[in-house]
Scaffold this motif. Structure first.
Motif, short mmCIF file in Angstrom:
data_model
loop_
_atom_site.label_atom_id
_atom_site.label_comp_id
_atom_site.label_asym_id
_atom_site.label_seq_id
_atom_site.Cartn_x
_atom_site.Cartn_y
_atom_site.Cartn_z
N GLU A 1 -4.37 1.56 18.20
CA GLU A 1 -4.71 0.31 18.91
C GLU A 1 -5.32 0.65 20.26
O GLU A 1 -5.32 1.80 20.69
CB GLU A 1 -3.47 -0.59 19.07
N GLU B 1 -14.53 -8.22 14.29
CA GLU B 1 -15.77 -8.30 13.49
C GLU B 1 -16.98 -8.30 14.42
O GLU B 1 -17.63 -9.32 14.64
CB GLU B 1 -15.71 -9.56 12.61
N ILE C 1 -7.50 -17.81 8.91
CA ILE C 1 -8.48 -16.72 9.01
C ILE C 1 -8.69 -16.35 10.48
O ILE C 1 -8.83 -15.17 10.83
CB ILE C 1 -9.84 -17.14 8.40
N LYS D 1 -17.95 -1.74 16.09
CA LYS D 1 -17.62 -0.93 14.91
C LYS D 1 -18.49 0.32 14.86
O LYS D 1 -18.00 1.43 14.60
CB LYS D 1 -17.77 -1.75 13.63
N SER E 1 -15.46 -8.05 6.92
CA SER E 1 -15.63 -9.16 5.98
C SER E 1 -17.09 -9.37 5.64
O SER E 1 -17.41 -9.99 4.63
CB SER E 1 -15.13 -10.47 6.60
N MET F 1 -5.10 -8.33 10.40
CA MET F 1 -5.34 -7.56 9.18
C MET F 1 -4.79 -6.15 9.25
O MET F 1 -4.13 -5.67 8.32
CB MET F 1 -6.85 -7.50 8.89
N ASN G 1 -12.66 -2.52 6.79
CA ASN G 1 -12.14 -3.78 6.24
C ASN G 1 -13.04 -4.96 6.64
O ASN G 1 -12.65 -6.11 6.54
CB ASN G 1 -10.72 -3.99 6.78
P1 NAD Z 1 -7.79 -9.46 15.08
O1 NAD Z 1 -8.55 -9.94 16.25
O2 NAD Z 1 -6.51 -10.13 14.70
O3 NAD Z 1 -7.44 -7.89 15.26
C1 NAD Z 1 -8.36 -6.93 15.71
C2 NAD Z 1 -7.56 -5.85 16.44
O4 NAD Z 1 -8.42 -4.72 16.68
C3 NAD Z 1 -7.05 -6.31 17.82
O5 NAD Z 1 -5.65 -6.12 17.85
C4 NAD Z 1 -7.77 -5.40 18.80
O6 NAD Z 1 -6.97 -5.02 19.92
C5 NAD Z 1 -8.06 -4.18 17.94
N1 NAD Z 1 -9.20 -3.38 18.43
C6 NAD Z 1 -10.39 -3.82 18.88
N2 NAD Z 1 -11.17 -2.76 19.20
C7 NAD Z 1 -10.46 -1.64 18.95
C8 NAD Z 1 -10.71 -0.25 19.07
N3 NAD Z 1 -11.89 0.20 19.51
N4 NAD Z 1 -9.74 0.62 18.71
C9 NAD Z 1 -8.54 0.19 18.25
N5 NAD Z 1 -8.24 -1.13 18.10
C10 NAD Z 1 -9.18 -2.03 18.45
O7 NAD Z 1 -8.83 -9.46 13.86
P2 NAD Z 1 -8.50 -9.48 12.28
O8 NAD Z 1 -8.47 -10.86 11.79
O9 NAD Z 1 -7.36 -8.55 12.02
O10 NAD Z 1 -9.85 -8.83 11.70
C11 NAD Z 1 -10.05 -7.43 11.70
C12 NAD Z 1 -11.15 -7.11 10.69
O11 NAD Z 1 -10.72 -7.54 9.39
C13 NAD Z 1 -12.48 -7.77 10.96
O12 NAD Z 1 -13.52 -6.90 10.59
C14 NAD Z 1 -12.44 -8.98 10.03
O13 NAD Z 1 -13.70 -9.46 9.66
C15 NAD Z 1 -11.70 -8.40 8.84
N6 NAD Z 1 -11.02 -9.39 7.98
C16 NAD Z 1 -10.39 -10.48 8.52
C17 NAD Z 1 -9.75 -11.38 7.68
C18 NAD Z 1 -9.04 -12.59 8.24
O14 NAD Z 1 -8.67 -13.48 7.46
N7 NAD Z 1 -8.79 -12.66 9.53
C19 NAD Z 1 -9.73 -11.18 6.30
C20 NAD Z 1 -10.35 -10.03 5.78
C21 NAD Z 1 -10.99 -9.14 6.63
#
Ligand code: NAD
Length: 296
Positions: free
Chosen positions: A33, A92, A235, A97, A119, A14, A117
């Motif tokens: 990151e 998530e 997802i 967070k 969910s 995302m 962001n």
């Molecule tokens: P993901 O696992 O693909 O990415 C998360 C990223 O965050 C990873 O690259 C990780 O290294 C990084 N990270 C973790 N802790 C960190 C920190 N303290 N500082 C900096 N970076 C850090 O997950 P995603 O699917 O991208 O989901 C991210 C968020 O978006 C979640 O809250 C999720 O619920 C939400 N979301 C996901 C979707 C989906 O379809 N996957 C859709 C809408 C919202």
């Protein structure tokens, strides 16, 4: 309130999409990151997507380069201190967070707008981890961010109306269509989508049909663009499982609870497309193979 520079935290599925659309809309965008390696992976994914748009002729090579030049990947939180809007898109996980927002509170400028962001997690709880709850909103994009038009904008009891208006206008600048949602678990889309996806897994567990047939049935019978298992793999099964747990925690209704098969796939590291295997095996991207059910 003017947004000049955007910060995005997390450059996974995302975060990389959000950073891409912000930079495409002309905003200088700083992406935070957890490590140099993850910065590179995230930036590489964005470059590849931009490259594909250039090849298709939807983006000129000049525009592609300009977008990349507006992106800066960093590992140090202090680099976000100039951002007017900071969008968090880390995993998530409630504790992660909350800890992040506590740390950012002392770093981000006082006028900055803070957005998550998430969910399904509580925006109210995150905003209370900061000393400026009135500047906090939920900004919930959909996957894949560059393609999906919707953004859910979550306003809490304390959100300043001007902050809300600024974020609505920002969504418009990204070419997205915002809808307003209240801060209840799952907001609008996941509140309706999660029971459907969890039911599909339960139907599979109970032998209603195969993975491929359930997918085909919902696609062709209901006109959905993809079936539930293809969608779950998109997802991310870890993300879908976390969302289901959080929504179940709030409403305590069995229809939200993640079924055993989903939990076992996550424990086994089958996270969906992002790990190469989920309900399908993507070793051959042109012909994904469904999970063998006798081994579930
Ligand atoms: P993901 O696992 O693909 O990415 C998360 C990223 O965050 C990873 O690259 C990780 O290294 C990084 N990270 C973790 N802790 C960190 C920190 N303290 N500082 C900096 N970076 C850090 O997950 P995603 O699917 O991208 O989901 C991210 C968020 O978006 C979640 O809250 C999720 O619920 C939400 N979301 C996901 C979707 C989906 O379809 N996957 C859709 C809408 C919202």
């Amino acid at each position: 309130m003017q947004i000049r520079e955007v910060g995005v935290i997390g450059c996974g599925l995302m975060g990389s999409g959000i950073a891409q659309v912000a930079a495409t809309a002309g905003f200088p965008t700083v992406v935070l990151e957890a490590s140099e390696e993850l910065c590179q992976r995230g930036m590489h994914n964005i470059s590849q997507r931009l490259e594909r748009l250039v090849q298709k002729g939807t983006l000129s090579p000049h525009e592609g380069t300009a977008i990349q030049n507006r992106l800066k990947a960093v590992t140090d939180k202090s680099q976000l201190s100039n951002c007017d809007l900071v969008i968090e898109a880390i995993i998530e996980n409630r504790e992660e967070k909350l800890q992040l927002w506590r740390a950012l509170d002392g770093i981000l400028k006082r006028e900055a707008i803070l957005a998550s962001n998430t969910s399904s997690l509580s925006i109210t709880e995150m905003m209370m981890a900061t000393s400026r709850p009135e500047r906090f909103v939920g900004l919930h994009f959909f996957n894949p961010v560059p393609v999906m038009e919707l953004v859910e904008i979550v306003r809490t009891i304390l959100t300043d109306p001007q902050v809300h208006q600024t974020v609505l206008a920002f969504a418009g600048k990204l070419g997205k269509t915002p809808v307003c949602a209240s801060d209840s678990a799952g907001f609008i889309v996941n509140r309706l989508l999660i029971p459907y996806l969890m039911d599909a897994i339960r139907a599979l567990e109970q032998g209603a049909g195969s993975i491929a047939d359930i997918d085909r049935a919902m696609k062709l019978g209901c006109g959905h663009p993809m079936g539930p298992f293809v969608l779950l793999d998109f997802i991310g099964l870890d993300t879908a499982c976390s969302i289901a747990n959080i929504v179940f925690e709030e409403f305590r209704e069995p229809r939200f609870a993640p079924p055993g098969l989903l939990k076992r796939l996550v424990i086994a590291g089958r996270y969906g497309r992002k790990s190469g295997k989920g309900f399908y095996d993507y070793s051959d991207p042109n012909s994904p193979k469904p999970l063998e059910l006798d081994r579930r």
